[in-house]
Design an enzyme around this catalytic site. Structure first.
Site: not given
Length: 775
Positions: A21, A39
């Site tokens: 990320r 996620n």
């Protein structure tokens, strides 16, 4: 707004807990796009918005500039409606769901940046044993469930201090969403205890006191990443001998951990591929050629030319080795690091468990309060010098729970594995997930470990099997477990012969779909005719799932059954009995002095067939030859006789004993001629080294000629190689060479061990294909 383009990307694979990320955030900033990333149970979901050129550039960076630990399995992209008024890029909170396409990362060795933190006296993590970041540290062993976020790990009980929280929240920091992130102010701690559990020291002083205790020759139980190690000074004969006595491990080689690559080079003659494994992110134990003279005890790996070496893979190990070097004064600091268990038991996991199970084995205990959720042993690798590829001997830490990518997608199937070197495998779509090494299913502790892993894998994969495949053997613990689980889940249970499963595992790893000749060479597996197989030439078709036993090794008897496996002299005498040789000739039979009385009864047992089952086992043939040569009359661990026979070879010898194919029904490879030729040479005074080498070369030639004969007959040119005997470096290198010289194409294991650790994969993939075939 019509000039804006917005795309949704869904990325599956090893993309959680690997800095994915923050990587997305950075490339979004670099390409000046807005949007979100989070996620989810589907994987990592990204939406980006900008001009068409900006979105295209982002998509390029997404696939071409991945973080070091990321592994993309699939990338789905689709246009979506632009969002009006969006003015930045945001990392959203993780979401869960009923199913997911996420791969949990294996545990990863400490990265150079974290090593710099640990080594810097001015850094707040100086000598802190739980230092990590998104590029390194524990993953699988601390993961409770999916998605991989801190509340789902064993770090949930350690609230971060303001400084750690700031790192965790900063997308540009390498510790952004590093779930095990911690420091001395807020994270786990270590302490030293005596066998009663009384604390002796805490924090850094505990490690210093441990190092002093080890330097004095004591034995410690040290809580590591996937369980406990038993640790002692590798240079001390007294300490190593005492560890062997306490652990009931008289001969089996022990693993060493040393401080760095330079120290490893002083212990072993390393080739470049071995150095890459030692220093890579997986950090397995690497079997490498010993250096002589050695700075460590000769008791560590007696009767073998190889040493099992590994380098530190956690901050705790780095700090301990550095401190031990000072305390011991050794130029080459090295510690025995062997599994914290008694033989045949699983590695100890928790503090109280270790204090109970390792009581009497360790003088001191280094404990910590970061829970290990999944016990995982060290992996063991040896390098094939021909290919520079790995031969896995044990697949665990650093590898599990990585999947094997299959040629076809199908339903979820559980392969329950064998009795020895057990693993289990679950399939999910076109992926197969072999578990870490579980070990020998010899006791209730191992069964409990097996069930732990089965439950955990079903949870993190979010699957339930629709079919179970087990071994033919009715008395295996895994067979009983399969039958019980099948009844409980009300799903079918199928059986697959042990050696056929071996070959299906090789085919799965190679994603090979055509019929092959399979050479399955190992110690034991119940055959379809009720006898013990182990030297098998099979025809296996992964499409039709048909198989045929084309040929096998000449059968010999095992007088005393299991006793013969532990006492190879019995197998040697039985092999000679098959040849009509009942009395010693010029060559004095090495077992007569110690076993004369027992030896006298064997002909009667063999003649009457009393407790003397027949076997075609390749492993037992090696045992017989080692005993015949006087190398090993009894063994204390599996494969010991074969290791001694391989070591004994005189590599200058080029002659090979005859090993012809007999065309009787059934066809057999007359491996008894190898025994007869060896006996003749020994009676003539030929050296054991030449005999051992001629045996290996004769067996390789016989196997090659057999494979070539069936290749010609069946017009099948690929030969799949599997079984524990393929751990023998001579066969692992020279048999594929010989097959290639004969115009054949060998298929070997690349991702799993050739030993029984691959059986569950073969079972699961065969079962998945059976369900697809049956509709």
């Amino acid at each position: 707004m019509s000039l804006l383009s917005r795309h949704r990307f869904i990325v599956t694979g090893q993309v959680q807990g690997v800095g994915f990320r923050p990587f997305v955030y950075r490339i979004a900033s670099a390409n000046s796009v807005t949007g979100t990333v989070n996620n989810s149970s589907q994987g990592v979901v990204i939406e980006v918005q900008g001009t068409a050129a900006q979105v295209e550039a982002f998509g390029f960076d997404l696939t071409e500039t991945l973080p070091p630990l990321a592994r993309v399995v699939s990338l789905h992209s689709e246009p979506v409606e632009p969002v009006e008024g969006e003015n930045g890029f945001t990392i959203l909170k993780s979401t869960d769901g009923a199913g997911h396409s996420v791969l949990i990362s294996a545990d990863v060795a400490t990265c150079p940046d974290c090593m710099a933190d640990i080594s810097n006296p001015g850094n707040r993590r100086h000598r802190y044993p739980f230092t990590n970041c998104t590029n390194c540290g524990p993953r699988y062993t601390i993961t409770r469930s999916i998605p991989y976020d801190r509340p789902m790990t064993s770090m949930a009980c350690f609230p971060q201090c303001p400084e750690c929280q700031a790192e965790y929240d900063d997308p540009l920091d390498r510790r952004f969403h590093a779930q095990p992130n911690a420091c001395p102010a807020c994270g786990p701690e270590v302490w030293l205890a005596d066998p009663a559990g009384t604390t002796l020291a805490r924090g850094d002083e505990a490690i210093r006191e441990l190092a002093r205790s080890l330097a004095q020759g004591n034995i410690a139980a040290v809580k590591g990443l996937g369980g406990f190690h038993l640790v002692c000074d590798a240079a001390s004969d007294r300490a190593v001998a005492e560890l062997r006595r306490r652990k009931h491990r008289p001969d089996k080689p022990l693993a060493i951990m040393t401080s760095d690559l330079e120290a490893a080079r002083r212990l072993a003659s390393l080739i470049p591929a071995e150095e890459q494994w030692l220093t890579g992110i997986r950090r397995p134990i690497v079997l490498a050629a010993k250096r002589e003279p050695s700075p460590v005890s000769a008791l560590i790996a007696p009767n073998t030319n190889f040493l099992g070496v590994m380098l530190p893979y956690t901050p705790l190990h780095h700090i301990l080795l550095e401190t031990f070097a000072t305390a011991s004064g050794h130029e080459t600091p090295a510690l025995i690091m062997t599994s914290g268990n008694l033989s045949s038991e699983p590695i100890a996991l928790g503090n109280r468990e270790a204090l109970a199970r390792l009581y009497g084995l360790a003088d001191v205990f280094l404990l910590h309060n970061r829970d290990i959720l999944i016990r995982t042993d060290d992996s063991v690798v040896r390098v094939n010098p021909d290919t520079a590829g790995p031969i896995l001997l044990r697949r665990a830490r650093g590898f599990a729970p990585e999947p094997v990518f299959l040629a076809k997608s199908g339903p979820t199937v559980l392969g329950t594995g064998p009795e020895l070197k057990c693993t289990l495998t679950l399939t999910k779509g076109d992926l197969a997930f072999p578990s870490q090494h579980i070990g020998d299913m010899a006791n209730l502790e191992s069964l409990a470990f097996y069930r732990e892993i089965l439950d955990h894998m079903q949870d993190i994969l979010r699957v339930t099997p629709t079919l179970i495949v087990r071994d033919l053997h009715p008395d295996y613990m895994t067979s009983t477990l399969a039958d019980d689980l099948g009844q409980r889940l009300d799903i079918p249970i199928l059986k697959l012969q042990h050696h056929v499963a071996h070959i299906h595992a090789v085919l799965a790893e190679n994603r090979f779909n055509d019929p092959v000749i399979g050479l399955a060479l190992d110690g034991t597996g119940l055959g379809e005719d009720g006898t013990i197989w182990g030297g098998e030439c099979l025809l296996v078709d992964p499409q039709s799932l048909e198989h045929q036993r084309l040929a096998h090794f000449a059968q010999i008897r095992l007088p005393g059954g299991e006793a013969a496996v532990r006492q190879p002299w019995r197998i040697a005498q039985a092999a000679l009995w098959e040849l009509g040789v009942t009395e010693s000739g010029a060559y004095h039979w090495p077992w007569l002095d110690r076993f004369g009385q027992e030896s006298a009864f064997l002909p009667q047992m063999l003649t009457r067939g009393i407790n003397s089952p027949r076997t075609s086992s390749c492993g037992r043939l090696f045992d017989a030859m080692a005993a015949l040569c006087g190398l090993c009359s009894t063994i204390s661990y599996e494969g010991q006789a074969a290791i001694l026979l391989e070591k004994a070879q005189d590599m200058t010898e080029t002659g090979a004993y005859p090993c012809p194919l007999k065309s009787a029904d059934p066809v057999s490879l007359n491996t008894l001629e190898l025994v007869a030729a060896a006996l003749g040479d020994l009676n003539r005074g030929t050296s054991v080294g030449k005999v051992a080498r001629r045996f290996h070369l004769g067996l390789i030639r016989g196997l090659t000629e057999m494979a070539f004969a069936f290749s010609t007959l069946l017009d099948t040119h690929h030969v799949a190689l599997s079984g524990g005997v393929m751990q023998n470096l001579t066969l692992a290198t020279e048999l594929p060479r010989a097959l290639e010289s004969a115009g054949l194409i060998p298929l070997i294991h690349h991702h799993l061990p050739p030993n029984d650790g691959c059986i569950s994969l073969g079972q699961a993939v065969w079962g998945q294909r059976r369900m697809l075939l049956d509709g």
